[in-house]
Design a protein around this motif. Structure first.
Motif, PDB file in Angstrom:
ATOM      1  N   THR A 126       0.834  -1.210   0.000  1.00 25.21           N
ATOM      2  CA  THR A 126       0.000   0.000   0.000  1.00 25.21           C
ATOM      3  C   THR A 126       0.862   1.250   0.000  1.00 25.21           C
ATOM      4  O   THR A 126       0.631   2.187  -0.775  1.00 25.21           O
ATOM      5  N   LEU A 127       1.876   1.257   0.867  1.00 24.40           N
ATOM      6  CA  LEU A 127       2.774   2.411   0.945  1.00 24.40           C
ATOM      7  C   LEU A 127       3.523   2.624  -0.364  1.00 24.40           C
ATOM      8  O   LEU A 127       3.587   3.750  -0.886  1.00 24.40           O
ATOM      9  N   SER A 129       2.808   1.610  -3.416  1.00 26.91           N
ATOM     10  CA  SER A 129       1.937   1.995  -4.529  1.00 26.91           C
ATOM     11  C   SER A 129       1.467   3.440  -4.399  1.00 26.91           C
ATOM     12  O   SER A 129       1.396   4.168  -5.394  1.00 26.91           O
ATOM     13  N   LEU A 130       1.149   3.881  -3.173  1.00 28.26           N
ATOM     14  CA  LEU A 130       0.666   5.246  -2.982  1.00 28.26           C
ATOM     15  C   LEU A 130       1.773   6.275  -3.210  1.00 28.26           C
ATOM     16  O   LEU A 130       1.532   7.348  -3.768  1.00 28.26           O
ATOM     17  N   LEU A 133       2.250   6.292  -6.999  1.00 26.61           N
ATOM     18  CA  LEU A 133       1.100   6.955  -7.620  1.00 26.61           C
ATOM     19  C   LEU A 133       1.197   8.472  -7.458  1.00 26.61           C
ATOM     20  O   LEU A 133       0.910   9.235  -8.397  1.00 26.61           O
ATOM     21  N   SER A 134       1.633   8.905  -6.265  1.00 27.16           N
ATOM     22  CA  SER A 134       1.763  10.345  -5.996  1.00 27.16           C
ATOM     23  C   SER A 134       2.807  10.976  -6.910  1.00 27.16           C
ATOM     24  O   SER A 134       2.580  12.045  -7.489  1.00 27.16           O
ATOM     25  N   TYR A 137       1.392  10.887 -10.612  1.00 26.43           N
ATOM     26  CA  TYR A 137       0.279  11.813 -10.835  1.00 26.43           C
ATOM     27  C   TYR A 137       0.745  13.268 -10.766  1.00 26.43           C
ATOM     28  O   TYR A 137       0.358  14.089 -11.599  1.00 26.43           O
ATOM     29  N   PHE A 159      -0.836  14.694   2.664  1.00 22.63           N
ATOM     30  CA  PHE A 159      -1.109  13.301   2.301  1.00 22.63           C
ATOM     31  C   PHE A 159       0.131  12.432   2.526  1.00 22.63           C
ATOM     32  O   PHE A 159       0.045  11.328   3.084  1.00 22.63           O
ATOM     33  N   LEU A 163       0.974   9.190   4.986  1.00 25.32           N
ATOM     34  CA  LEU A 163       1.630   7.956   4.523  1.00 25.32           C
ATOM     35  C   LEU A 163       2.854   7.645   5.380  1.00 25.32           C
ATOM     36  O   LEU A 163       3.121   6.478   5.703  1.00 25.32           O
ATOM     37  N   ALA A 404      -5.772  13.870   0.142  1.00 22.36           N
ATOM     38  CA  ALA A 404      -5.718  13.047  -1.077  1.00 22.36           C
ATOM     39  C   ALA A 404      -6.804  13.468  -2.057  1.00 22.36           C
ATOM     40  O   ALA A 404      -6.569  13.544  -3.275  1.00 22.36           O
TER      41      ALA A 404
END
Length: 415
Positions: A126-127, A129-130, A133-134, A137, A159, A163, A404
């Motif tokens: 999760t960490l 990927s986020l 993704l950040s 993006y 955000f 995390l 987020a």
């Protein structure tokens, strides 16, 4: 008289032995072995000998772990410094936004936490990927100074901070005590980082002055390479020191909380009275409304810092009443700000800035209400201080979700 003889004479008088030890500890320590040689069967002298000459056996495993931990900190600090310098280079070329500098520090702090407290795979994935993704993006957004994009830049660090909290808490992300430990870490980190940064600034001034004496101006080179590298690496070093239970930050943080809370309360009261006196109107004055919200965020930060450093003492003290007063004042400010934002929305229409400010004010208002109710129950002896701390820690993910939402949706909604 030989102290060893006095020790033997008072072997059945523990009070006198303790008095002799406190009066001359070094002489007593040397004489105890002599006394034990004369009375080897004495359990009293044996206990005293062990007490004074006891040595902890060397824990090679712990020393190895400490060296390993220090080595990992050093590697991550160097990587953070190099990454930050590379990101600055591309930011100066206007190839990426300067907010990318956050990715030169926070991922490495998260890696340090994960390395020392390996979580389950779902937390790790999760960490990772986020964070990815950040990065992806953020750099897909056009380099334009539109309100929605600027809001994304402003909310992204919040955000990422949440995390980082997930990396800190690991598998115990749902426990209030672990979240509270993360908040305490932030306070101690800021104190320690600031202290070391001030020392670094003094070293920087001294270095530049020394080079000026020989006719060289190294200011630009030094700031772009050494200072920036050091500032990023220092974040990892401070993380390591706080994680190793450095006493300096842990001892100072509660004192700072007790000192600053009444000062902030007094300053805020004087400021609000002055505002009313001069007739400032947040409903019509946009800049004043922005400063009003800045004050609100500052008061909220000070209050949360004070609550997290208050410990688990069930007894009420003056700090609790000061914190409660701060919360009430913050609620008053928040209510006025909410009214002003609602007025501006109805009068001038919806914009990304107004919607973002409205959202964060509603979130803060709800959080303050929760904290205030918990404080009232505490002051009425109906609950303990952990209830107040729970009102703070349980609400943290809400701020992360809102950050987020603004970061990832506003640039699309208001494109």
């Amino acid at each position: 008289m030989d102290i060893s003889k006095l020790i033997i004479e008072n072997i059945a008088n523990p009070h006198e032995l303790e008095r002799m030890y406190r009066k001359e500890p070094e002489t007593f320590k040397k004489s105890i072995s002599c006394a034990l040689g004369k009375k080897p069967d004495s359990q009293v002298l044996t206990v005293w000998y062990e007490r004074l000459y006891f040595k902890e056996p060397a824990n090679t495993e712990k020393a190895s772990l400490l060296q390993k931990d220090f080595l990992s900190m050093g590697i991550l600090a160097i990587l953070a410094g190099i990454s930050t310098r590379i990101i600055l280079h591309f930011a100066e070329q206007q190839a990426i936004a300067p907010i990318n500098l956050a990715f030169g520090i926070l991922p490495f702090m998260a890696t340090y936490f994960l390395y020392n407290n390996t979580p389950k795979k779902n937390v790790l994935y999760t960490l990772a990927s986020l964070f990815l993704l950040s990065v992806f993006y953020l750099n897909m957004l056009p380099l334009e100074h539109k309100d929605s994009i600027i809001l994304a830049y402003l909310h992204l660090p919040i955000f990422l901070w949440v995390l980082l909290g997930l990396a800190f808490t690991g598998n115990e992300y749902g426990l209030g005590s672990t979240r509270l430990a993360y908040l305490k870490f932030n306070g101690e980190f800021c104190i320690l980082y600031t202290s070391m940064a001030i020392s670094g600034m003094l070293l920087t001034l001294l270095t530049m002055q020394l080079f000026r004496f020989v006719g060289m101006d190294i200011a630009e080179f030094y700031f772009r390479n050494v200072v920036l590298f050091g500032a990023a690496a220092l974040a990892i070093v401070a993380t390591y020191l706080v994680s190793r239970n450095l006493k300096l930050a842990k001892n100072i943080a509660p004192s700072i909380a007790k000192i600053f809370s009444p000062l902030v309360l007094a300053t805020l009261l004087v400021y609000l009275i002055t505002v009313v006196w001069v007739g400032k109107n947040p409903f019509l004055d946009r800049d004043f409304l922005i400063s009003f919200n800045g004050i609100l965020l500052s008061v909220l930060a000070v209050t949360i810092f004070s609550i997290t450093e208050s410990g688990k003492d069930e007894k009420k003290n003056i700090s609790d009443y000061i914190n409660f007063s701060l919360i009430v004042l913050a609620l008053i400010i928040n209510s006025v700000a909410l009214s002003a934002i609602a007025f501006r929305l109805s009068s001038f229409g919806i914009t990304p800035n107004r919607l973002a400010v409205l959202g964060v004010n509603i979130l803060i208002w709800a959080n303050l209400i929760w904290i205030m109710i918990s404080y009232v129950r505490f002051l009425q002896n109906k609950t303990g201080s952990p209830t107040i701390q729970a009102a703070v820690t349980k609400y943290l993910p809400v701020y992360g979700i809102w950050a987020a939402f603004v970061t990832f949706t506003f640039p699309l909604i208001f494109h």
